[in-house]
Design an enzyme around this catalytic site. Structure first.
Site, PDB file in Angstrom:
ATOM      1  N   PRO A 236       0.789  -1.237   0.000  1.00  0.00           N
ATOM      2  CG  PRO A 236       0.044  -0.929   2.195  1.00  0.00           C
ATOM      3  CD  PRO A 236       0.894  -1.822   1.337  1.00  0.00           C
ATOM      4  CB  CYS A 237       4.393   2.115  -0.429  1.00  0.00           C
ATOM      5  SG  CYS A 237       4.689   1.310  -2.002  1.00  0.00           S
TER       6      CYS A 237
END
Lengths: 338, 313
Positions: A236-237
């Site tokens: 999810p960066c």
């Protein structure tokens, strides 16, 4: 080494404090409360998505309600591998351009030459022949089966006693969405099964991730909310940034819609005034119309302040984004159905 | 022209946690024991994908053999349960040489006995029972396995069928039924009263003289239009055994495509001799290419600690 890394990341997940201040309009991040609200909306609108508790208390995230630990939709079909989308990926390119404006680093897309494709196809083919070898190993069992065939034939086949659904290339995915504390966004996990209901290996699952994301953001890990289940997660960066972009796009679209609506409203008003001029007796009716128009206008303004997209619609947009990461997995079919 | 009734067979889907647990148990508990082990599977009843076969799932939790364990990990009201037996053999040769025909027939006879003893009326989930035959090559993380869903071959004709459109009314009735009938084993197979309210199957009585149809219902796990799931087959056989030759079935689906089937048993010898002879048993699962053979799961990359470490870069 990897153990250390994954422990570090779970430690980080554990240590990062949970904030409860809503910032999704400016950052694209959401709070656990907003995640729950968005999950409620998603499961209400699209009942294939359901909230799920965790099997073991040790897996529980205490800032989420016990019965709302993660969202799941089971056995979502995938008929085609993402590889087959590589050449005609117009939609993805579109997505890319927008992301580029926001500084998404697309190191792989344009470097992905034809040679790479062929190599990947070859890998896929190898996998298949591997399966064939397996089949041969148990050929004798297959022959044995003719012994039981008469019974089965009688039971199953006369004038189609059963429906056969031979779809060898079909895969099924269990999709999970959890809340990532360290990135304050939803996080997606995929667990795949082949047409025979056998768990897919990570390599096979990677075939269903669009090449742009495969090398960058797709990670193999044990699903932290399940017991002993290896999954592919979408890291999810960059989610928050992408979500912000998508939301601002939606806002622009909504604004142009609003402009149209305003134009239409002006017409209504003019008509209302005309009516007033024509028929005094219907004054009250005219007033009503005025109020109505104003009411609509006010709502629109409020919507705009809210960033157009309400936070409970966040996950619906998130899934649109995920659809571009996993082009072959039809979790969107629900939206067609409704 | 009446049409012959068809069924959509079960497809198995096995979570990797099932194999992981099986490996553990093989090492620590079963060892060389090849006797039958009790397991519990579940099938999703809230699938919305078009043309989906009923999917029977097993996971690591299946060995706990209690539906409460599943309730802790499944979305509320999304699944029903099927009891099963697992026979884990020690060598590939044993697996290959096992008389699969006899094995299936034996499990069918067990089910038939439960008709006789009326056990099935208090435990209707037996109608959806399953068997798993397996051999685990623990060194290579390779699992050979074959599901069977024992099912009696009796012959039925469809007199008529119609779509049930009152979704909300039936949703409500099923909700109410589940609230009164808390035993998971009884939730799926029921009788219907004149107002379409579900009643427990234990009310079923032997009745040879009856001329009108008996009204029953199942909660279906298939989404093929107008074709019911595999387990209706055993339910119909049970009704035939109890003397009912005309059956009106509500095939209830949560996705709104519920339908009614008006059925009559054919005057075939299998049907007429139902009390004397165990009908033929069928039910080995076919692979996706339609052949009758076991499945092989090569899970090195999912289960082997070494492979996992290599991949997680």
């Amino acid at each position: 080494m990897n153990n250390i890394r994954s422990r570090f990341s779970s430690l980080r997940e554990y240590l990062t404090p949970v904030t409860h201040t809503s910032t999704f309009k400016t950052t694209g991040e959401i709070t656990p409360e907003e995640f729950v609200a968005a999950g409620d909306y998603l499961s209400y609108k699209f009942p294939t998505w359901q909230w799920c508790p965790v099997a073991d208390d040790s897996l529980e995230k205490t800032f989420l309600p016990k019965d709302r630990q993660f969202l799941v939709t089971r056995k979502v079909p995938s008929y085609q591998r993402a590889l087959s989308y590589l050449n005609g990926g117009a939609e993805e390119d579109d997505e890319e351009d927008v992301a580029d404006e926001d500084g998404w680093t697309t190191t792989h897309t344009h470097m992905l030459k034809k040679g790479d494709n062929e190599k990947e196809v070859a890998v896929a083919k190898n996998d298949h022949s591997h399966e064939l070898i397996n089949d041969q190993e148990i050929q004798d069992i297959d022959d044995d089966d003719f012994d039981i065939e008469p019974v089965v034939e009688d039971g199953k086949n006369p004038s189609g006693g059963v429906v056969s659904s031979s779809q060898e290339s079909r895969r099924n995915y269990d999709l999970y969405i959890t809340y990532s504390t360290s990135y304050r966004v939803p996080k997606m996990y995929l667990v795949g099964f082949d047409a025979d209901g056998i768990p897919l290996t990570p390599d096979q699952m990677f075939e269903d991730i669009s090449a742009d994301y495969r090398d960058k953001t797709a990670t193999i890990e044990k699903a932290p909310f399940l017991q002993n289940t290896t999954s592919v997660s979408i890291h999810p960066c960059r989610h928050a940034t992408v979500m912000k972009v998508l939301m601002s796009r939606a806002q622009i679209a909504a604004q142009s819609r609003k402009a149209e609506a305003a134009e239409a409203a002006t017409k209504d008003i003019t008509q209302g005034i005309n009516k007033l001029g024509l028929k005094d007796s219907e004054e009250t009716g005219g007033d009503d119309e005025w109020e109505d128009v104003q009411g609509v206008g006010n709502n629109k303004e409020e919507d705009e302040e809210d960033g157009v997209i309400r936070v409970d619609q966040y996950l619906v947009i998130f899934l649109k984004f995920i659809a571009s990461v996993t082009p072959g997995i039809y979790h969107d079919y629900t939206m067609d159905a409704l | 022209m009446p049409e012959k009734l068809k069924f959509v067979p079960f497809h198995s889907s096995v979570d990797s946690s099932f194999f992981q647990k099986l490996s553990e148990l093989k090492l620590d508990k079963f060892k060389l024991d090849t006797s039958s082990q009790v397991i519990l599977a579940y099938y999703n009843i809230k699938l919305f994908t078009k043309n989906s076969a009923p999917l029977i799932n097993v996971s690591g939790t299946s060995f706990e053999n209690h539906s409460n364990e599943f309730h802790r990990m499944l979305p509320g009201g999304s699944a029903l349960f099927a009891p099963g037996n697992l026979v884990n053999l020690n060598t590939k040769e044993q697996f290959q040489e096992m008389d699969k025909n006899a094995y299936l027939q034996a499990s069918g006879e067990k089910l038939y006995q439960s008709f006789k003893s009326k056990e099935v009326l208090t435990n209707p989930a037996l109608l959806a029972s399953l068997n798993v035959l397996s051999f685990s090559d623990l060194k290579k993380f390779k699992f050979y396995y074959w599901f069977s869903f024992p099912s009696f071959y009796t012959e039925w004709m469809i007199n008529s069928s119609r779509i049930e459109s009152a979704k909300e009314e039936f949703d409500h009735k099923i909700q109410t039924w589940w609230q009164t009938e808390t035993n998971d084993n009884k939730k799926n197979f029921f009788l219907l009263d004149a107002d379409n309210n579900p009643i427990a199957l234990s009310e079923l009585v032997l009745d040879d003289k009856r001329n009108d149809s008996i009204r029953v219902g199942i909660i279906d796990a298939s989404t093929y239009p107008m074709i019911p799931s595999w387990y209706l087959r055993n339910f119909l056989t049970l009704l035939l055994y109890y003397g009912y030759t005309k059956v009106e079935v509500l095939v209830y689906r949560f996705n709104g495509s519920s339908f009614w089937l008006d059925l009559s048993a054919m005057d075939s010898s299998i049907n007429l001799n139902i009390r004397q002879n165990v009908p033929k048993v069928t039910g080995w699962e076919k692979t996706s290419n339609g052949s009758l053979q076991p499945k092989i799961a090569d899970l090195q990359s999912l289960l082997s600690p070494v492979s996992l470490a290599e991949q997680a870069v």
